[in-house]
Design an enzyme around this catalytic site. Sequence first.
Site, PDB file in Angstrom:
ATOM      1  N   GLY A 145       5.306  -7.355   4.773  1.00  0.00           N
ATOM      2  CA  GLY A 145       5.226  -8.384   3.724  1.00  0.00           C
ATOM      3  C   GLY A 145       6.241  -8.096   2.619  1.00  0.00           C
ATOM      4  N   ASP A 196       0.233   2.262   8.805  1.00  0.00           N
ATOM      5  CA  ASP A 196      -0.289   1.556   9.980  1.00  0.00           C
ATOM      6  C   ASP A 196       0.595   1.674  11.230  1.00  0.00           C
ATOM      7  OD1 ASP A 196      -2.216   0.739   8.194  1.00  0.00           O
ATOM      8  OD2 ASP A 196      -1.271  -1.191   7.788  1.00  0.00           O
ATOM      9  N   MET A 246      -8.307   3.189   9.354  1.00  0.00           N
ATOM     10  CA  MET A 246      -7.452   2.094   8.855  1.00  0.00           C
ATOM     11  C   MET A 246      -6.422   1.673   9.909  1.00  0.00           C
ATOM     12  SD  MET A 246      -6.556   2.846   4.903  1.00  0.00           S
ATOM     13  CE  MET A 246      -7.706   2.496   3.587  1.00  0.00           C
ATOM     14  N   GLY A 247      -5.555   0.779   9.517  1.00  0.00           N
ATOM     15  CA  GLY A 247      -4.504   0.325  10.423  1.00  0.00           C
ATOM     16  C   GLY A 247      -4.293  -1.177  10.363  1.00  0.00           C
ATOM     17  N   GLY A 291       0.841  -1.203   0.000  1.00  0.00           N
ATOM     18  CA  GLY A 291       0.000   0.000   0.000  1.00  0.00           C
ATOM     19  C   GLY A 291       0.869   1.243   0.000  1.00  0.00           C
TER      20      GLY A 291
HETATM   21  O1  F6P Z   1      -1.514  -1.267   5.097  1.00  0.00           O
HETATM   22  C1  F6P Z   1      -2.029  -0.044   4.697  1.00  0.00           C
HETATM   23  C2  F6P Z   1      -3.525  -0.092   4.511  1.00  0.00           C
HETATM   24  O2  F6P Z   1      -3.972   1.207   4.165  1.00  0.00           O
HETATM   25  C3  F6P Z   1      -4.304  -0.632   5.699  1.00  0.00           C
HETATM   26  O3  F6P Z   1      -4.461   0.321   6.711  1.00  0.00           O
HETATM   27  C4  F6P Z   1      -5.576  -1.077   5.037  1.00  0.00           C
HETATM   28  O4  F6P Z   1      -6.132  -2.167   5.736  1.00  0.00           O
HETATM   29  C5  F6P Z   1      -5.128  -1.547   3.685  1.00  0.00           C
HETATM   30  O5  F6P Z   1      -3.856  -0.954   3.444  1.00  0.00           O
HETATM   31  C6  F6P Z   1      -6.062  -1.192   2.570  1.00  0.00           C
HETATM   32  O6  F6P Z   1      -5.569  -1.751   1.403  1.00  0.00           O
HETATM   33  P1  F6P Z   1      -6.159  -1.464  -0.051  1.00  0.00           P
HETATM   34  O7  F6P Z   1      -5.639  -0.144  -0.482  1.00  0.00           O
HETATM   35  O8  F6P Z   1      -5.633  -2.570  -0.867  1.00  0.00           O
HETATM   36  O9  F6P Z   1      -7.644  -1.425   0.071  1.00  0.00           O
END
Ligand code: F6P
Length: 425
Positions: free
Chosen positions: A164, A210, A252-253, A10
């Site tokens: 990851g 996060d 988020m987080g 992300g």
């Molecule tokens: O890890 C960063 C993050 O923004 C998390 O807080 C959230 O769960 C996830 O990525 C959202 O991912 P995506 O952009 O794939 O929806």
Amino acid sequence: MKIAVLTSGGDSAGMNAVVRSVVKTGILKGCEMFVVREGYEGLVRGNADGQRVDPVAIHNLEHIIHKPSLIQSDPDKNLLHNLRFGDGDLLKDGTSEWVGGRTLKGRYIVRVGWDDVRGWFAEGGTLIGTARSKAFRTPEGRTAAAHNLIKEGIHALVICGGDGSLTGADIFRSEWPQLVTDLHSQGKITDEQREAHTHLRIVGLVGSIDNDMCMTDMTIGAPTALHRICEAIDNINSTAYSHSRAFVVEVMGRDCGWLALNAGIAGGADFIFIPERPPKKLPWEDEMCAEIHRHREVGKRKTIVIVAEGAHDAELNPIRAEYVKEVLTERLGLDTRVTTLGHTQRGGRPCAGDRILPTLQGVEAVEALLESTPETPSYMIGVHENKIIRAPLMEAVALTKAVGQAVRDKDFDKAMELRGAEFGE
Ligand code: F6P
């Protein structure tokens, strides 16, 4: 040395500042610098053979985009090129291929110069692109990635991403000697290339909103996301006050409650749900309602409840914002709304902290690469007590995973203990 930098997972504010810092530091130290577009996916795809960027053509394209009147009044495209870039421009000799990132179809590992990253500290997201690559998780994908790096003569990688992405980097490094042997026995690389690429140097920087990585006090992008959430809560506070309403704000987080907890403190929340420390008493609805009722009794006109997206009760049942709204409406009679902040938390201009930290860490990352030997561990660049530090990458990842496991085992005290143990405290 040729060094490539990529962003993965992300996006987070500050990733561009990382790229800028790494590129400029590398150039100052005499390295040739590359960016990899679209994260690990770009490594797997590499560069279409024989396809090179024609810098003059691209500069002319830029003029057509930005100055159509000029192109009409002066058909001499090279003159236009000089008007914009000047004679001594670094890009003209073909050392850089970036040129605003346009017309790079079929090329993912791209040579960059000093000017390419000018001003990047103030840009949100990641300008070189990111992806969650499935291909890189396969042995075939990593073999292709190794081949592409060797073809470009690159010896070192800087990766900015979450746990990851950094784990993937360490796996790649540990497999490297075998990948090189395989490519050589398949006749894909020459004897000279094999000799020149016995060791892959890698270093990781933690880019994630996060703030969920152990062995660093702060991840790149977390301060900006927190700031965004605070602004949103300030806005919600005024409308909540006006109508004497309750708001349930979902933030988020992922599995980490750092954003929720700190936003709750900074925004004056009445109740906060985080994954690492669920409400002790069941049913938690009683605990929450008693607390909010008490706040209302002493005269509060508004109620703010923050729910981390990974929040759950002590039995690991998810706590959903919509359900919290129902409870507040039915049990306390509060006129309640839900606001899910979503990706507004992740995008936009980095705050000062997300420019300074990545800049300092980028310098350290290049220094760590230059000092790297086959014997040194892969490093993660972090920050602890206001000092930029190097931490063994895999230890940091293992500790981060152990915190997650403790939560899944419902051993919340252990999760907190492990978090505190990261620096031997
Ligand atoms: O890890 C960063 C993050 O923004 C998390 O807080 C959230 O769960 C996830 O990525 C959202 O991912 P995506 O952009 O794939 O929806």
